[in-house]
Every structure is written in structure tokens, then in C-alpha cells.
Design a protein around this motif. Sequence first.
Motif, PDB file in Angstrom:
ATOM      1  N   CYS A 271     104.629  32.974 -51.567  1.00 52.32           N
ATOM      2  CA  CYS A 271     105.338  33.472 -52.756  1.00 52.32           C
ATOM      3  C   CYS A 271     105.967  34.835 -52.505  1.00 52.32           C
ATOM      4  O   CYS A 271     107.070  35.103 -52.982  1.00 52.32           O
ATOM      5  N   VAL A 272     105.288  35.706 -51.746  1.00 57.35           N
ATOM      6  CA  VAL A 272     105.884  37.006 -51.390  1.00 57.35           C
ATOM      7  C   VAL A 272     107.178  36.766 -50.622  1.00 57.35           C
ATOM      8  O   VAL A 272     108.212  37.396 -50.902  1.00 57.35           O
TER       9      VAL A 272
ATOM     10  N   LYS B  18      97.364  34.690 -66.338  1.00 56.96           N
ATOM     11  CA  LYS B  18      98.422  34.463 -65.343  1.00 56.96           C
ATOM     12  C   LYS B  18      98.182  33.183 -64.551  1.00 56.96           C
ATOM     13  O   LYS B  18      99.134  32.466 -64.216  1.00 56.96           O
ATOM     14  N   ASN B  19      96.913  32.882 -64.272  1.00 55.81           N
ATOM     15  CA  ASN B  19      96.601  31.640 -63.566  1.00 55.81           C
ATOM     16  C   ASN B  19      96.873  30.413 -64.428  1.00 55.81           C
ATOM     17  O   ASN B  19      97.030  29.307 -63.910  1.00 55.81           O
ATOM     18  N   LEU B  20      96.934  30.636 -65.748  1.00 58.06           N
ATOM     19  CA  LEU B  20      97.307  29.560 -66.682  1.00 58.06           C
ATOM     20  C   LEU B  20      98.796  29.630 -67.031  1.00 58.06           C
ATOM     21  O   LEU B  20      99.264  28.900 -67.906  1.00 58.06           O
ATOM     22  N   LEU B  21      99.520  30.532 -66.351  1.00 62.05           N
ATOM     23  CA  LEU B  21     100.962  30.728 -66.533  1.00 62.05           C
ATOM     24  C   LEU B  21     101.315  31.192 -67.949  1.00 62.05           C
ATOM     25  O   LEU B  21     102.365  30.845 -68.489  1.00 62.05           O
TER      26      LEU B  21
ATOM     27  N   MET C  47     102.748  33.302 -60.422  1.00 69.26           N
ATOM     28  CA  MET C  47     103.314  33.078 -61.746  1.00 69.26           C
ATOM     29  C   MET C  47     104.808  33.384 -61.787  1.00 69.26           C
ATOM     30  O   MET C  47     105.595  32.595 -62.320  1.00 69.26           O
ATOM     31  N   ILE C  48     105.220  34.489 -61.205  1.00 70.33           N
ATOM     32  CA  ILE C  48     106.641  34.864 -61.233  1.00 70.33           C
ATOM     33  C   ILE C  48     107.472  33.873 -60.425  1.00 70.33           C
ATOM     34  O   ILE C  48     108.589  33.527 -60.814  1.00 70.33           O
ATOM     35  N   THR C  49     106.923  33.398 -59.303  1.00 69.69           N
ATOM     36  CA  THR C  49     107.640  32.396 -58.509  1.00 69.69           C
ATOM     37  C   THR C  49     107.848  31.121 -59.311  1.00 69.69           C
ATOM     38  O   THR C  49     108.949  30.563 -59.345  1.00 69.69           O
TER      39      THR C  49
ATOM     40  N   THR D 292     100.944  23.864 -60.157  1.00 72.19           N
ATOM     41  CA  THR D 292     102.290  23.813 -60.725  1.00 72.19           C
ATOM     42  C   THR D 292     103.331  24.199 -59.678  1.00 72.19           C
ATOM     43  O   THR D 292     104.387  23.588 -59.584  1.00 72.19           O
ATOM     44  N   LEU D 293     103.014  25.217 -58.889  1.00 68.83           N
ATOM     45  CA  LEU D 293     103.908  25.648 -57.825  1.00 68.83           C
ATOM     46  C   LEU D 293     104.187  24.499 -56.853  1.00 68.83           C
ATOM     47  O   LEU D 293     105.332  24.211 -56.513  1.00 68.83           O
TER      48      LEU D 293
END
Length: 202
Positions: free
Chosen positions: A62-63, A118-121, A163-165, A200-201
Motif C-alpha cells: 500500500c505504501v 480503520k480496519n472496518l473501513l 484504508m486510504i488505498t 476488501t483490498l
Amino acid sequence: SGKTKVLVSKAAYLIQEKKVKPGNILAITFTNKAANEMRERMEKMTDLSSRNMWIGTFHNICVRVLRRESQYCAFDSNFVIYDDHDQQVLLKKCLHELAFDDKKYNPKAVGANISKAKNLLLTPYLYFSEATNEWEENIGKIYELYQKYLVNNNAVDFDDLIMITVKMFQSHPEVLKEYQNRFHYILVDEYQDTNMSQYTLI
């Protein structure tokens, strides 16, 4: 049990026997140690440099994506990643600014709740809208201020990376399509251990 060996062997087979380009394979694992081991094994099995391969942890990958696609985000490509200490310092600043008692709203507990969100978006807005009591509503307020400071500091925390990705892919289908077209094969070590944002990702 040999799961990593299977994953590396499959990737090597795809490259050597099926002539798949290394850059078209995405291999993800959970720890830096496992990712480094995967790279070393891949290089030994294929005699190719792992530089062109997308091998890493969920967060490493993701980075890499976010630094490439920062124009779609609220930060620059040289964003910094806050560790636990940085996060605690910022949360204490937020608690002070909002005049919340840090004994009632322990920074570590607040941080854990934000991490879970955040882990749950869940964005600050979604978290606040789903709050069922005053404590959760106030966590939502802290979360909102905390995110504003992160953006102002050109920073993200560890949980933001995934999450941001995900949010970027959801908001910009053309960017998502680019990565969908790039990765012909996605191999995930310890897939059964993924949380919601990781699942999800993928």
C-alpha cells in the motif's frame, strides 16, 4: 506447513513455465521477515532480481501504491508514517484541544478504537454516525480531529495505509482498473488471517 513454499513455487512456475512477467504477479504476506524470505526464495528459484516483483506485506504494498498515486490523496508522495509513539503524542494533543479527560479517554484505548474503525473501513463520519452512546460519539470527534492533524502534517498512521488505498480505489475506478490489469495473479500468504480492510483490498 509449507504454505509459503507453495506460494513461492507457484510464482516461480508462472514466471518460468508460463512466461508470466514478474511485475504481473502480486505476492503478499503479513510480516517483513516473511516478505524478505519470499524475495530471497524467489530470486533463488528464478535467478531474477526481486526488484521488479511486487512482493511485500499488505502495508508495504500500500505504501508503494500510495507514493505512486498520491495525487489522488490528501497528502504528498513524501508522506511520513506515524508509529505508535507519534500516534500517542498526537492523540494527547487532540484530547487536550477537545478538553477531554485523558483518564476517561485513555490515549491507548482511543487509539485502539480508531485502529478498529480503520480496519472496518469506517471514516470519522461513518464512525460518528454509527455511535450508540456519548463515549463513542466523543471517540468519533477525537478521530475526526486526529485525521485532520495527520493530513496537515502530511502523515498517515499504519492503519491508514490500507484504508486510504481501498478508499482511493473505490473513488477512482480508473486507478483501480490499472492495478487490476497489472496483476494477473494475486498470491496471499496466510490468507485466512486477513481482516476486513485487507480482504476488501484483495
